[in-house]
Design an enzyme around this catalytic site. Structure first.
Site: not given
Ligand code: HH2
Length: 260
Positions: A205, A239
């Site tokens: 992040k 995660r």
């Molecule tokens: N962060 C993201 C997405 N989903 N869910 C939970 N429970 N906790 C988190 O911190 C979280 C999440 C963002 O990360 P990522 O999936 O890599 O990115 P994007 O939302 O751009 O697909």
């Protein structure tokens, strides 16, 4: 929990797994690296990401969920969605957990999860992804986030979901600045004291670059440092994008701690 983003625009891996075959291969790779859970998402939550309709999102995630559930029966499949219809389709296809970054803002979501006997991750986010970084000031970020999650957990239990299947996530990077994220990571034990398993998502992040100046693709050391406190807790799910590196980090940390 290994992250599998089937999106064109996720902040760190957008476009890499849009093809179902590539997504299934990556999910399988995450299992081989030691993931116990695969979190399959079809809509990015990064600030400014384009919203995705229900049909497009379901078309992206459901076939991949079904195939990963078939290939890896001992691995838990989670679907990262805030849409009850997408959640219902994924749960029917073989998922057993919903990861909802909106903490089930849509009242229908808790019903769907309860009906399927599934688990749910309730995450704190201020506002919505498009606007969440516009105001990251809080009087007391920990008090606000923990009170919000306690309320949402109570709603989930009242909807008929077993307390052990309600997981709470402080939402690192969702409407918080670097200091707020560090504060929330410092007190994950207090969140766990609410009595539910906890999820922490700090992987790659942007606050890591805000703290260190690291380039976007160079955030693994910071991602591991961010979870060092959390992984000492008994019921925590991490995660992460980098499963092999995280498993190695957690294993060595646990060995050193138990030898102390
Ligand atoms: N962060 C993201 C997405 N989903 N869910 C939970 N429970 N906790 C988190 O911190 C979280 C999440 C963002 O990360 P990522 O999936 O890599 O990115 P994007 O939302 O751009 O697909």
């Amino acid at each position: 929990m290994g992250i599998l983003n089937i999106t064109p625009d996720s902040f760190s891996d957008g476009g890499r797994y849009l093809d179902a075959g590539a997504a299934i291969a990556h999910g399988t790779q995450l299992v081989a690296e030691g993931a116990d859970v695969i979190d399959v998402g079809g809509e990015s939550t990064r600030p400014g990401a384009a919203p995705v309709g229900e049909t497009v999102e379901a078309d992206r995630v459901v076939p991949v969920v079904a195939e990963l559930a078939r290939l890896h029966p001992r691995v838990l499949i989670s679907v990262d969605t805030s849409k009850p219809a997408v959640a219902a389709a994924a749960l029917t296809a073989g998922a057993s957990m919903v990861n909802d970054v909106s903490a089930a803002r849509d009242g229908e979501m808790l019903k769907v999860v309860a009906e399927h006997g599934a688990a749910i991750v309730l995450m704190h986010m201020r506002g919505e992804p498009r606007t969440m970084q516009a105001d990251t000031r809080y009087t007391d970020v920990v008090a606000e986030v923990h009170a919000f999650l306690a309320g949402r957990a109570a709603a989930a239990v009242a909807a008929g979901i077993a307390p052990d299947r309600v997981l709470l996530d402080p939402g690192i990077g969702f409407g918080k600045d670097a200091a707020g994220n560090a504060r929330l990571l410092a007190v994950v034990a207090d969140l766990a004291a609410l009595g539910h398993p906890v999820v922490v998502g700090a992987s790659r992040k942007s606050f890591i670059s805000a703290l260190t100046g690291a380039a976007n693709g160079e955030r693994l050391p910071g991602s591991l440092a961010a979870i060092a406190g959390a992984c000492a807790l008994p019921r925590v799910m991490l995660r992460v994008h980098d499963v092999a590196a995280t498993v190695q980090f957690v294993t060595v940390l646990a060995a050193v701690r138990s030898a102390a």
